[in-house]
Design a protein around this motif. Sequence first.
Motif, PDB file in Angstrom:
ATOM      1  N   LEU A 108      31.961  54.245  57.494  1.00  0.00           N
ATOM      2  CA  LEU A 108      30.993  54.258  58.589  1.00  0.00           C
ATOM      3  C   LEU A 108      30.144  52.990  58.601  1.00  0.00           C
ATOM      4  O   LEU A 108      29.816  52.470  59.669  1.00  0.00           O
ATOM      5  CB  LEU A 108      30.101  55.502  58.471  1.00  0.00           C
ATOM      6  CG  LEU A 108      30.794  56.834  58.778  1.00  0.00           C
ATOM      7  CD1 LEU A 108      29.890  58.001  58.408  1.00  0.00           C
ATOM      8  CD2 LEU A 108      31.211  56.921  60.236  1.00  0.00           C
TER       9      LEU A 108
ATOM     10  N   GLU B 292      36.564  53.498  66.228  1.00  0.00           N
ATOM     11  CA  GLU B 292      35.617  54.616  66.171  1.00  0.00           C
ATOM     12  C   GLU B 292      36.329  55.948  66.394  1.00  0.00           C
ATOM     13  O   GLU B 292      36.065  56.929  65.694  1.00  0.00           O
ATOM     14  CB  GLU B 292      34.529  54.437  67.216  1.00  0.00           C
ATOM     15  CG  GLU B 292      33.535  55.587  67.240  1.00  0.00           C
ATOM     16  CD  GLU B 292      32.514  55.456  68.344  1.00  0.00           C
ATOM     17  OE1 GLU B 292      31.836  56.460  68.634  1.00  0.00           O
ATOM     18  OE2 GLU B 292      32.390  54.356  68.917  1.00  0.00           O
TER      19      GLU B 292
ATOM     20  N   THR C 121      38.248  56.686  63.190  1.00  0.00           N
ATOM     21  CA  THR C 121      37.336  56.959  62.084  1.00  0.00           C
ATOM     22  C   THR C 121      36.727  58.345  62.208  1.00  0.00           C
ATOM     23  O   THR C 121      36.647  59.105  61.232  1.00  0.00           O
ATOM     24  CB  THR C 121      36.205  55.898  62.044  1.00  0.00           C
ATOM     25  OG1 THR C 121      36.777  54.614  61.826  1.00  0.00           O
ATOM     26  CG2 THR C 121      35.219  56.200  60.924  1.00  0.00           C
ATOM     27  N   THR C 122      36.318  58.708  63.411  1.00  0.00           N
ATOM     28  CA  THR C 122      35.720  60.019  63.634  1.00  0.00           C
ATOM     29  C   THR C 122      36.753  61.125  63.468  1.00  0.00           C
ATOM     30  O   THR C 122      36.464  62.187  62.903  1.00  0.00           O
ATOM     31  CB  THR C 122      35.080  60.097  65.026  1.00  0.00           C
ATOM     32  OG1 THR C 122      34.250  58.967  65.233  1.00  0.00           O
ATOM     33  CG2 THR C 122      34.248  61.355  65.166  1.00  0.00           C
TER      34      THR C 122
ATOM     35  N   MET D  91      35.090  63.266  70.572  1.00  0.00           N
ATOM     36  CA  MET D  91      35.555  61.978  70.053  1.00  0.00           C
ATOM     37  C   MET D  91      35.890  61.017  71.181  1.00  0.00           C
ATOM     38  O   MET D  91      35.589  59.826  71.102  1.00  0.00           O
ATOM     39  CB  MET D  91      36.757  62.191  69.134  1.00  0.00           C
ATOM     40  CG  MET D  91      36.424  62.949  67.853  1.00  0.00           C
ATOM     41  SD  MET D  91      37.899  63.352  66.899  1.00  0.00           S
ATOM     42  CE  MET D  91      37.225  64.520  65.715  1.00  0.00           C
TER      43      MET D  91
ATOM     44  N   ALA E 216      31.716  65.934  62.353  1.00  0.00           N
ATOM     45  CA  ALA E 216      31.940  64.495  62.473  1.00  0.00           C
ATOM     46  C   ALA E 216      31.353  63.965  63.777  1.00  0.00           C
ATOM     47  O   ALA E 216      30.689  62.913  63.807  1.00  0.00           O
ATOM     48  CB  ALA E 216      33.434  64.181  62.393  1.00  0.00           C
ATOM     49  N   SER E 217      31.572  64.683  64.863  1.00  0.00           N
ATOM     50  CA  SER E 217      31.050  64.248  66.156  1.00  0.00           C
ATOM     51  C   SER E 217      29.530  64.337  66.196  1.00  0.00           C
ATOM     52  O   SER E 217      28.858  63.462  66.754  1.00  0.00           O
ATOM     53  CB  SER E 217      31.663  65.099  67.271  1.00  0.00           C
ATOM     54  OG  SER E 217      33.055  64.876  67.371  1.00  0.00           O
TER      55      SER E 217
ATOM     56  N   ASN F 252      32.492  59.811  72.527  1.00  0.00           N
ATOM     57  CA  ASN F 252      31.862  58.814  71.684  1.00  0.00           C
ATOM     58  C   ASN F 252      32.517  57.446  71.853  1.00  0.00           C
ATOM     59  O   ASN F 252      31.852  56.421  71.964  1.00  0.00           O
ATOM     60  CB  ASN F 252      31.935  59.249  70.221  1.00  0.00           C
ATOM     61  CG  ASN F 252      30.558  59.582  69.661  1.00  0.00           C
ATOM     62  OD1 ASN F 252      29.558  59.043  70.112  1.00  0.00           O
ATOM     63  ND2 ASN F 252      30.513  60.457  68.690  1.00  0.00           N
TER      64      ASN F 252
ATOM     65  N   GLN G 138      33.753  57.651  52.616  1.00  0.00           N
ATOM     66  CA  GLN G 138      33.391  57.954  53.999  1.00  0.00           C
ATOM     67  C   GLN G 138      32.183  57.145  54.449  1.00  0.00           C
ATOM     68  O   GLN G 138      32.151  56.622  55.574  1.00  0.00           O
ATOM     69  CB  GLN G 138      33.110  59.453  54.129  1.00  0.00           C
ATOM     70  CG  GLN G 138      34.350  60.314  53.998  1.00  0.00           C
ATOM     71  CD  GLN G 138      34.016  61.776  53.764  1.00  0.00           C
ATOM     72  OE1 GLN G 138      32.885  62.123  53.389  1.00  0.00           O
ATOM     73  NE2 GLN G 138      34.993  62.642  53.951  1.00  0.00           N
TER      74      GLN G 138
ATOM     75  N   GLY H 257      36.681  63.980  60.770  1.00  0.00           N
ATOM     76  CA  GLY H 257      36.769  65.368  61.205  1.00  0.00           C
ATOM     77  C   GLY H 257      37.764  66.177  60.401  1.00  0.00           C
ATOM     78  O   GLY H 257      37.562  67.379  60.174  1.00  0.00           O
TER      79      GLY H 257
ATOM     80  N   MET I 111      28.100  61.354  64.330  1.00  0.00           N
ATOM     81  CA  MET I 111      28.152  60.124  65.112  1.00  0.00           C
ATOM     82  C   MET I 111      27.039  60.113  66.168  1.00  0.00           C
ATOM     83  O   MET I 111      26.388  59.092  66.397  1.00  0.00           O
ATOM     84  CB  MET I 111      29.517  59.982  65.783  1.00  0.00           C
ATOM     85  CG  MET I 111      30.676  59.778  64.818  1.00  0.00           C
ATOM     86  SD  MET I 111      30.517  58.266  63.831  1.00  0.00           S
ATOM     87  CE  MET I 111      30.703  57.032  65.099  1.00  0.00           C
TER      88      MET I 111
END
Length: 294
Positions: free
Chosen positions: A228, A166, A169-170, A111, A182-183, A114, A224, A174, A186
Amino acid sequence: MKKYIIGFIALLLFAFPSLTYADAVVGDMTITLGENLTEEQKQTILKEMNATSDDQIITVSNKEEHQYLGDYIPKATIGTKAISSTSITIEESGSGLEVKTKNINWVTDEMYLNALMTAGVKDASIYVTAPFEVSGTAALTGLIKAYEITSEEAIPEDVKQVANEELVTTAKLGDEVGAENASALMAKIKDEIAQNGMPETDADIRTMIENAANELGITLSEEQINSLIDLFNKMKDINIDWNQVGDQLDQARDKISNFLNSEEGQTFLEQVKEFFISLWNAFISIFTNNEQSA
């Protein structure tokens, strides 16, 4: 073992846009310390980081943390003290990013990677730590602040906001689908953008997200997906070098190939093949799909 696996997965997943470090020299390290650390805690963390008198040290306040995260997570989650601390060490051009963490229990290595990618950071070793377990939300604020000082280049406020959004959100995703999923999602979406460009309409962004989730075997709720879509709409309006993202994915593919063919890589696969087999296949698909479309 867990940190080793997370660190390796992070190596597989992410690509980072170009960044000029101005007068920064390879090996230069900038350190951020949470302003609410005790003097003893500060000294312990500096020792952890192998800090020297040449390293620049700055502080990060809880006020700054609320400034960049207050719109995305409850105040109680952010807390009232800035504790997490970081270091950024400049590495050789093309070496990529590496993140290691200690006592961070909500934000994962991937995370951070990202979010740092969105902010434009590359070719650096990142260390995030705290004297006891914390969420780690303050760390991104510190990392971006350290980058600005090290690179002598200001990051626009809208970029900072999107990077922090971001991250949150991630992390929230998660909690619901698993941090690794989740990662990976992305990364998959960003890979699609690097290959084919940013979709222009909400409908096209939705399709991109749903296709990526389906390929990874992830089921997303309507809430979700909408979250995004909103995030990537904001990314569309800031300056991200998606061509560089593609270049970095090529570097990641080379690293994977070299690692898998090494003795260390074969040993690693034997150690994780049962527990991580489905996740591993998802990660590999990100790169094999690139090869098929090339």
